[in-house]
Enzyme design. Structure first.
Site, short mmCIF file in Angstrom:
data_model
loop_
_atom_site.label_atom_id
_atom_site.label_comp_id
_atom_site.label_asym_id
_atom_site.label_seq_id
_atom_site.Cartn_x
_atom_site.Cartn_y
_atom_site.Cartn_z
CD GLN A 1 -2.76 -1.08 2.36
OE1 GLN A 1 -2.64 -1.65 3.31
NE2 GLN A 1 -4.08 -0.16 2.21
CG HIS B 1 0.57 -4.46 -13.31
ND1 HIS B 1 1.75 -4.97 -13.10
CD2 HIS B 1 0.70 -3.35 -12.93
CE1 HIS B 1 2.56 -4.09 -12.43
NE2 HIS B 1 1.87 -2.90 -12.10
CG ASP C 1 2.94 -0.31 -10.96
OD1 ASP C 1 2.65 -1.16 -10.23
OD2 ASP C 1 2.89 -0.13 -12.30
NE ARG D 1 0.09 -4.70 11.65
CZ ARG D 1 -0.95 -5.20 11.32
NH1 ARG D 1 -2.23 -4.15 11.60
NH2 ARG D 1 -1.12 -6.07 10.61
CG HIS E 1 -0.87 -6.44 5.20
ND1 HIS E 1 -0.96 -5.61 6.66
CD2 HIS E 1 -1.99 -6.08 4.68
CE1 HIS E 1 -2.28 -5.09 6.45
NE2 HIS E 1 -2.78 -5.11 5.32
CG ASN F 1 -3.30 -7.54 8.30
OD1 ASN F 1 -3.49 -7.06 9.39
ND2 ASN F 1 -4.12 -7.15 7.41
CD GLU F 2 -7.93 -6.97 8.02
OE1 GLU F 2 -8.36 -7.20 6.86
OE2 GLU F 2 -7.93 -5.94 8.76
CG ASN G 1 -6.33 -5.35 12.10
OD1 ASN G 1 -5.58 -5.05 12.93
ND2 ASN G 1 -5.89 -5.92 10.80
CE1 TYR H 1 -9.86 0.47 9.75
CE2 TYR H 1 -9.70 -2.02 9.63
CZ TYR H 1 -8.98 -0.62 9.63
OH TYR H 1 -7.69 -0.63 9.19
CD GLU I 1 -5.20 -2.93 9.44
OE1 GLU I 1 -6.01 -2.53 9.09
OE2 GLU I 1 -4.40 -3.77 9.06
#
Length: 497
Positions: free
Chosen positions: A37, A57, A70, A95, A140, A184-185, A325, A327, A396
């Site tokens: 990311q 891509h 990219d 992190r 991740h 992660n997740e 995590n 949200y 998170e």
């Protein structure tokens, strides 16, 4: 200057809840990012392609703005600025995740990239020089494409491949990194990538691929944990855990509580019970329901692959802490039309579960995100009741908008309301929450949402060659919370850092 309203409001809150707004001694604050990311440098040096390189891509139409990572935030070149930002906030820890294909270009430990290792050494050493603890996520979501070509997380051999990769990074960085998150997740990886096919690698295998993925991830995590136990713990004295996405399931009515509990086992227990329960293995009610459903469909065995006795023992107890995590939340009721609303779980229709939200919950900038602060407290308490007094690191939590705005009041309100619930969880419910991580340090490539949504404490100018980072009001607010070790600070004071 602190306003009279602020003083009165905080005083009334303390009276209502009977607590002060300070965090416990030793409680740590951090911020998080992930490699794909923010890093960019997708083909720098000898790095090989990962599944997100290939996905963006070759299937750019899957990304809302047809973008890719990219360059992203160009943290591969701008890592010194990232460290400055972490220091400006006063973070106790930062992190970040490692790119598997940047460190091991083939996906295997036959060759270790000198440039890849140098990048992470620079970042780790730079953080430590500022007094900031590096907290590393080993995986991740950005699997090397070479391993995906062999089946990725649906190939049971990946448990050994991941253990080998983990051994390499423990040996490279373990002398300085004391907190490790293996994966992660799993919920997102398995349900959304291998079940619903929304995230890379885009494999749509509803209620089959996701369960194979779930077992392989748990075994892979456990093998990495055992490697650290055997070969590195005595020497480096670190801690190893796993992080998942915890979506709170609220019964729509009192009559829906039993179904909501089944949904919690599907969302949380599927990836937690094997590690944190006393008996290990799959949650019994989920194992039973999925076996019955598979039989009715004509399968000769359950879609949920069984653990061997050896695997149960391998996985059980394989974590020093739980990464958390969170949200958003969902409501649960019986599914009548065989269509699940507001996807997060690819197995929910087969179990008769319909997921929705309450009309009063405010929606954020993406369709899956609704604000319900009480959900984080209720999820934390559920974990405590289910698995005991395990240390929980919130890895998170954050809020997204579409606006390019420096004065981000909605994000500030979100942080305040969720941190308030975390304080209540600690002080009223006795949950062992040891730290909090804001998502995210800066705007970044937000997976299939591309650059359309912003989670960052820092705004990033993606039109600038240097990807200029500018602190938002929420960054300054978060810095005040950290400095005062308290939620009792002025939310809307826009002074300079």
């Amino acid at each position: 200057m602190v306003s009279l309203f602020h003083i009165v409001f905080c005083a009334s809150l303390c009276v209502v809840y009977g607590i002060d707004l300070t965090f416990p001694p030793g409680f740590k604050f951090g911020a998080a990012t992930s490699s794909y990311q923010i890093e960019g440098g997708w083909n720098a040096s000898d790095k090989s392609e990962n599944i997100w390189d290939v996905f963006t891509h070759t299937m750019s139409d899957k990304i809302v703005d047809n973008s890719n990572g990219d360059i992203a935030c160009d943290s591969y070149n701008q890592w010194q600025r990232d460290i400055e930002m972490a220091s400006e906030l006063g973070l106790h820890f930062y992190r970040f995740s490692l790119s598997w294909s940047r460190i091991l270009p083939s996906g295997f430990p036959d060759r270790i990239s000198e440039d890849g290792v140098k990048y992470y050494n620079n970042l780790i050493n730079g953080l430590l020089a500022k007094g900031i603890e590096p907290v590393i996520t080993i995986f991740h979501w950005d699997l090397p494409q070479s391993l995906q070509d062999l089946g990725g997380w649906t190939n049971p051999m990946i448990a050994d491949w991941f253990a080998d990769y983990s051994k390499v990074v423990f040996s490279l960085f373990g002398d300085r990194v004391k907190t490790w998150i293996t994966i992660n997740e799993a919920t997102s990886i398995c349900d959304v990538s291998y079940g619903l096919g929304i995230l890379a690698p885009g494999v749509r295998s509803l209620e089959y691929g996701n369960y194979i993925c779930a077992k392989n991830i748990l075994v892979a995590h456990a093998k990495a944990f055992r490697v650290y136990d055997r070969e590195f713990r005595a020497k480096f004295n670190g801690k190893v855990g796993i992080t998942n996405h915890f979506l709170w399931m609220e019964p729509e009515t009192e009559a829906d509580e039993e179904l909501a509990e089944l949904a919690r086992e599907l969302a949380v227990g599927l990836y937690s019970h094997a590690i944190f329960s006393k008996e290990g293995g799959w949650p019994p009610v989920l194992e039973e329901k999925l076996a019955e459903y598979s039989k009715r469909q004509g399968y000769t065995r359950s879609r949920l692959p069984a653990f061997t006795k050896e695997e149960i023992e391998l996985v059980r107890g394989s974590a020093d802490f739980l990464g958390f995590n969170h949200y958003t939340s969902r409501t649960v009721r019986e599914l009548n039309d065989r269509k699940s609303a507001l996807w997060p779980l690819s197995g929910s229709p087969s179990l008769g579960i319909r997921l929705s939200v309450r009309p009063e919950w405010k929606q954020a900038a993406v369709k899956w995100f609704f604000v319900y602060p009480e959900g984080i407290r209720r999820q934390l308490l559920w974990l405590k009741k289910r698995y005991g007094d395990i240390p929980i690191l919130i890895t998170e939590n954050g809020y997204c908008t579409e606006k390019l705005e420096i004065v981000d009041k909605d994000r500030i309100d979100y942080y305040y309301n969720y941190l308030e619930q975390i304080l209540l969880s600690i002080k009223e419910d006795g949950v062992n929450v040891v730290g909090y991580t804001a998502w995210t340090l800066m705007d970044n490539f937000e997976w299939v949402s591309g650059y359309k949504v912003k989670f960052g404490l820092y705004q990033v100018d993606f039109t600038s060659p240097s990807r200029t980072r500018t602190p938002r009001a929420s960054a300054k607010y978060y810095a005040r919370i950290i400095k005062n070790h308290s939620l009792d600070v002025n939310k809307y004071e826009y002074d300079e850092l």
